[in-house]
Design an enzyme around this catalytic site. Structure first.
Site, short mmCIF file in Angstrom:
data_model
loop_
_atom_site.label_atom_id
_atom_site.label_comp_id
_atom_site.label_asym_id
_atom_site.label_seq_id
_atom_site.Cartn_x
_atom_site.Cartn_y
_atom_site.Cartn_z
N GLU A 135 -72.91 22.81 -28.20
CA GLU A 135 -72.90 22.03 -29.44
C GLU A 135 -71.62 22.31 -30.23
O GLU A 135 -71.66 22.55 -31.44
CB GLU A 135 -74.13 22.34 -30.29
N GLU A 211 -81.39 19.19 -24.61
CA GLU A 211 -82.39 19.98 -25.33
C GLU A 211 -83.38 19.01 -25.98
O GLU A 211 -83.06 18.39 -27.00
CB GLU A 211 -81.74 20.83 -26.43
C1 GLA Z 1 -79.47 23.69 -30.92
C2 GLA Z 1 -78.87 24.78 -30.07
C3 GLA Z 1 -79.92 25.63 -29.41
C4 GLA Z 1 -81.01 26.00 -30.39
C5 GLA Z 1 -81.61 24.73 -30.95
C6 GLA Z 1 -82.73 24.97 -31.94
O1 GLA Z 1 -79.75 22.61 -30.19
O2 GLA Z 1 -78.02 24.25 -29.09
O3 GLA Z 1 -79.30 26.77 -28.91
O4 GLA Z 1 -80.45 26.76 -31.40
O5 GLA Z 1 -80.63 24.03 -31.65
O6 GLA Z 1 -83.73 25.74 -31.40
#
Ligand code: GLA
Length: 561
Positions: A135, A211
């Site tokens: 991210e 995710e």
């Molecule tokens: C983001 C991050 C993950 C985690 C999620 C929330 O997507 O990439 O590592 O922190 O948020 O659980």
């Protein structure tokens, strides 16, 4: 599933459950700071045995996707970055093309990536894809950094497809994607909108949710998040029906053992709890939930499911354990050698990543009662004057207390606890400890700083009978006839840490939401087992409970994002 949140003896069970749910692949992050706690000292044993995890996954018939970061977020201490990156310089740049940062990353990747490379599918293993950063578009805009990581990854012979992973907002995709590397998106709901956003930016990329937040994590003092199982299953079905690929985050809950919980900072500091159950289809203790069975039905409509559910894990019966022995934290601190200096040193300068640091100053008197202020407190401090607790200070809370000294000298002790490093946003890498202590406007110079690392309490001087006040360790023994999973409940206790047979289960806090700590069966043995509680704030109890079921607290719906 994060291997570092489940004990290795339990990996085959959890992976078996995943396969029986219909998953054909498992994804894991790699937390750099777990593997390289001290610079240049690498650990791939026990819970850090990444290759054993990949092999266990292959044995369960699962492909693997690896996300080596180096930053991983993941509600993990410092988002996986080692605290020592900021040992020499409190503002050392992170996650960009800074030469010192890149040198540390390159040295780590030179150790890590060959271990992943030999598990790639074209070499007989199961690794099918590897992520670049995490991210990144939510944090920075250094394209050169992302290109550098891509180059290093390829240079270490990672030949499987590479991808980035970002939120679906335009700025995130703009900042986090790079040419030649597949882009994926992260979200919890409204898949059509998120995939449309991805398609606008990357028309040629496959719709892939890296995710799918089908639950959520918890902070201390906030409700436990849950996501309705039917709603989560229908979103999964929508994605699979549209031909998209999806990584369920989390599919297997786990635990932030020891001091590995991260924290958020959204205007105020929000430390993350010990449990990482996440309301996942497979719970923290490896039980398939309603969500699991609904997912299994959904996936069976798209893929054949060949595996059967593994046997459930036995649980211990309820019992109460007397903690008859105790010793003051002060007595342990007294056996350790402090560092000294004119100003209090940060955890990073002391070479410790987490736990407690005991700061001591000889406060010269006489002096009139004035506010004692603690600057840069991270995160919580017990203040004692001549061995008497006088205040608990907390960042975003009370950070000053009035003190005065009648005689020629008083001993000022400030015991600082790190509650976990921020894992998301600009406060990543923030130092722990205290920056300066002042009595009114006078800076107090001359400090003894004693790190108390909580992952090894073998040196605690049991048997010491001093009557020192303040935090205390308490110890008891309980017998186990047949090993099984259990939960530790601490009614009447306030805040601290629990160890079973020397392994730190994590933090407890009566602020909730969770009121039990998961005690996984591999930590136990038949016969006598040792349990230690460090209570920081004070207790009205002399016993703890062993229970067969968890209590993660009053619930609220997971945020719809
Ligand atoms: C983001 C991050 C993950 C985690 C999620 C929330 O997507 O990439 O590592 O922190 O948020 O659980």
């Amino acid at each position: 599933m994060h291997y570092f949140r489940t004990l290795p003896e339990q990996w085959p069970h959890r992976l078996g459950l995943l396969a029986a749910m219909g998953a054909n692949c498992v994804e894991t992050y790699v937390p750099w700071n777990l593997h390289e706690r001290r610079r240049g000292h690498h650990d791939f044993t026990g819970i850090a045995d990444l290759e054993r995890f990949l092999t266990n996954a292959a044995d369960a018939g699962l492909a693997a996707i690896v996300r080596p970061g180096p930053y991983i977020c993941a509600e993990w201490e410092n988002g996986g970055l080692p605290a020592w990156l900021r040992a020499a310089d409190a503002t050392a740049p992170l996650r960009c093309e800074d030469p010192d940062y890149l040198a540390a990353v390159d040295a780590w990747f030179a150790v890590l990536l060959p271990r992943i490379a030999r598990h790639q599918v074209d070499r007989g293993g199961n690794v099918i894809a590897v992520q670049i950063e995490n991210e990144y578009g939510s944090y920075g805009s250094d394209e050169g950094y992302l290109r550098h990581l891509t180059g290093v990854t390829r240079a270490h012979d990672i030949t499987v497809p590479l991808f980035t992973s970002d939120g679906p907002e335009p700025s995130m995709l703009t900042g986090g994607t790079i040419d030649g590397v597949m882009a994926t998106v992260n979200f919890g709901s409204q898949p059509a909108e998120a995939f449309a956003a991805l398609e606008r930016r990357r028309p040629d990329d496959h719709p892939w949710c890296m995710e799918y937040w089908n639950g959520w994590f918890d902070h201390w003092g906030e409700p436990h998040h849950v996501r309705d199982a039917a709603d989560a299953a229908s979103t999964l079905d929508e994605m699979l029906s549209s031909g998209a690929s999806v990584n369920i985050y989390m599919a297997v809950g786990g635990t932030n053992f020891g001091c590995w919980s991260g924290a958020n900072h959204d205007g105020a500091f929000q430390p993350t709890v010990t449990s990482y159950d996440y309301d996942a289809p497979i719970s923290e203790h490896g039980v398939p939930t309603e969500k699991y069975h609904r997912y299994r039905d959904v996936i069976a409509g798209h893929l054949p499911i060949v595996s059967e559910l593994p046997e459930p894990t036995p649980v211990l019966p309820a019992s109460t354990v007397e903690l008859g022995e105790s010793v003051a934290l002060a007595d342990w601190a007294a056996t350790l050698t402090p560092s000294t200096g004119p100003m209090p040193s940060s955890f990073e300068e002391l070479g410790v990543d987490n736990g407690l640091v005991w700061y001591r100053h000889r406060l010269r008197g006489p002096r009139e009662a004035r506010p004692l202020t603690v600057d840069g407190l991270a995160d919580r401090a017990l203040v004692m004057l001549d061995g008497r607790p006088i205040a608990t200070l907390e960042r975003d809370g009370v950070t000053a207390v009035d003190i005065g000294v009648d005689g020629p000298e008083a001993t000022l002790d400030i015991v600082v606890e790190s509650m976990g490093r921020v894992n998301y946003g600009p406060l990543l890498g923030e130092r722990k400890g205290v920056a300066a202590v002042r009595h009114r406007l006078q800076t107090l110079h001359g400090w003894e700083c004693t790190p108390l690392p909580l992952d090894d309490i073998a040196g605690v001087p049991w048997g010491s009978t001093s009557a020192a006040a303040g935090p205390r360790f308490h110890r008891g023994v309980f017998d186990v006839d047949a090993v099984g999973d259990a939960f530790v409940a601490l009614p009447g206790w306030t805040k601290g840490y629990v160890w079973v047979n020397g392994f730190c289960l994590g933090r407890y806090w009566d602020r909730g939401p969770q009121s039990t700590l998961y005690l996984p069966w591999p930590l136990l043995r038949r016969g006598a087992n040792d349990i230690v509680v460090l209570e920081l704030d004070g207790t009205t109890s002399t016993s703890i409970d062993i229970r067969p079921t968890p209590e993660l607290g009053p619930t609220s719906a997971a945020p719809a994002i």
